[in-house]
Design an enzyme around this catalytic site. Structure first.
Site, PDB file in Angstrom:
ATOM      1  N   TYR A 170      -1.515  -0.768  10.216  1.00 25.00           N
ATOM      2  CA  TYR A 170      -1.678  -1.072   8.794  1.00 25.00           C
ATOM      3  C   TYR A 170      -0.453  -0.607   8.023  1.00 25.00           C
ATOM      4  O   TYR A 170       0.108  -1.336   7.202  1.00 25.00           O
ATOM      5  CB  TYR A 170      -2.941  -0.388   8.262  1.00 25.00           C
ATOM      6  N   SER A 188       0.851  -1.180   0.000  1.00 21.60           N
ATOM      7  CA  SER A 188       0.000   0.000   0.000  1.00 21.60           C
ATOM      8  C   SER A 188       0.893   1.239   0.000  1.00 21.60           C
ATOM      9  O   SER A 188       2.030   1.194   0.499  1.00 21.60           O
ATOM     10  CB  SER A 188      -0.893   0.015   1.249  1.00 21.60           C
TER      11      SER A 188
END
Length: 258
Positions: free
Chosen positions: A166, A152
Site C-alpha cells: 500500500y 496517502s
C-alpha cells in the site's frame, strides 16, 4: 499583469464534469457530494452499483446532478467502458478524482500473487490508465482540466507492521502526479494530489478493528472526518488553483508532525 478578481478564489464548478472513482463509500462519496454541491455534474464510479444509485439519489435530492456508472478498477475493459459511458451520458470529464484504493494489511512475504495484483491494479495502474484517457480526450478537444490523485501519508512513512505494498503504490501515485504534471502542463491540465492521514472511512474501520484505538496516539486524539478535506479538494479543481500543478497536499491533522 492579468486582471484577476479580488480575491481570486472561485470554487464554482458549473459546466464541469467530474469523474470520481471509489465513490460508493468513504472519501469518494464525500468527494462526489462536494463536487456536485459546487456545481459540477458528477460521474460516480465504483463496483457497488446499488450504493452508487443511493449516492446519486442523495445528490439529486440536494439539487445537484450526477450519474452512477459501475466500474471495476482491476479490469481494463471495465475502466474504458465506464469512461466511454460517462462521455456518452454527460460529456467529456474536465475533472478526474482518482480515489479508489485498497489496503493490503499483510507482510510482503505472506501476500498471495492475487492480492499483489489487486493492490497494484487498483491503487496505481487504474489511476494511470484513467489519467491518460482523461488527458488524451481533453488534448484532442484543446481543453484544459484538473486531476486530483488521492495518495496517502503512508506514501512517506512505513512502520514495518504490514501494508508495505500500500505504501509503495501510494508513493507511486505521488511520483505519477509529479511526472504527469510536467508532461501535461502545456495543455493546461493540472495534476495534483492529496495525501490524507487517518480519516474516517470503511478502510479505516478495518484498521481500527485490527489495531485498536489508533486515535489515542495522534496529537489531537482524533480521527479526521471527510468534510475536513472539502476545501482542499475544491481548491485543487477550481479556477483558484490555475497555477498549481505537480503538488501533493498533506492533510493529516498533525499526525506526521510528532
Amino acid at each position: 499583469m492579468s486582471n484577476f478578481p479580488l480575491p481570486n478564489n472561485s470554487a464554482d464548478l458549473t459546466g464541469d464534469v467530474a469523474f470520481v472513482t471509489g465513490a460508493s463509500s468513504g472519501l469518494g462519496r464525500r468527494f462526489a457530494q462536494t463536487l456536485a454541491a459546487a456545481g459540477a455534474t458528477v460521474v460516480a464510479t465504483a463496483r457497488r452499483k446499488d450504493r452508487l444509485d443511493e449516492l446519486v439519489a442523495d445528490i439529486k435530492g440536494a439539487g445537484g446532478n450526477a450519474v452512477a456508472i459501475e466500474m471495476d478498477a482491476t479490469n481494463t475493459d471495465s475502466i474504458f467502458a465506464a469512461y466511454q459511458a460517462a462521455v456518452d451520458a454527460v460529456g467529456t470529464p474536465t475533472i478526474l478524482v482518482n480515489n479508489a484504493g485498497i489496503p493490503d494489511a499483510q507482510y510482503v512475504t505472506k501476500m498471495p500473487v492475487e492480492l499483489i495484483d489487486a493492490v497494484f491494479d487498483t491503487n496505481l495502474r487504474a489511476p494511470f490508465i484513467l489519467a491518460a484517457e482523461f488527458a488524451r480526450r481533453l488534448i484532442a478537444e484543446k481543453r484544459g482540466g484538473r486531476i486530483v490523485n488521492i495518495s496517502s501519508m503512508g506514501a512517506f512513512r512505513y512502520n514495518g507492521n504490514g501494508a508495505a505494498l500500500y505504501s509503495i503504490t501510494k508513493a507511486g501515485i505521488v511520483r505519477m502526479t509529479e511526472a504527469l504534471s510536467a508532461e501535461w502542463a502545456k495543455f493546461n491540465i493540472n495534476v495534483n494530489g492529496i495525501a490524507p492521514g487517518m480519516f474516517a472511512s470503511e478502510m479505516m474501520d478495518g484498521m481500527l478493528e485490527r489495531q485498536g484505538d489508533l486515535a489515542a496516539a495522534t496529537p489531537r486524539k482524533r480521527i479526521a472526518q471527510p468534510p475536513q478535506m472539502d476545501s482542499t479538494l475544491l481548491f485543487l479543481v477550481s479556477p483558484a488553483s490555475e497555477a498549481v500543478t505537480g503538488t501533493i497536499v498533506k492533510i493529516d491533522d498533525g499526525q506526521g508532525a510528532k
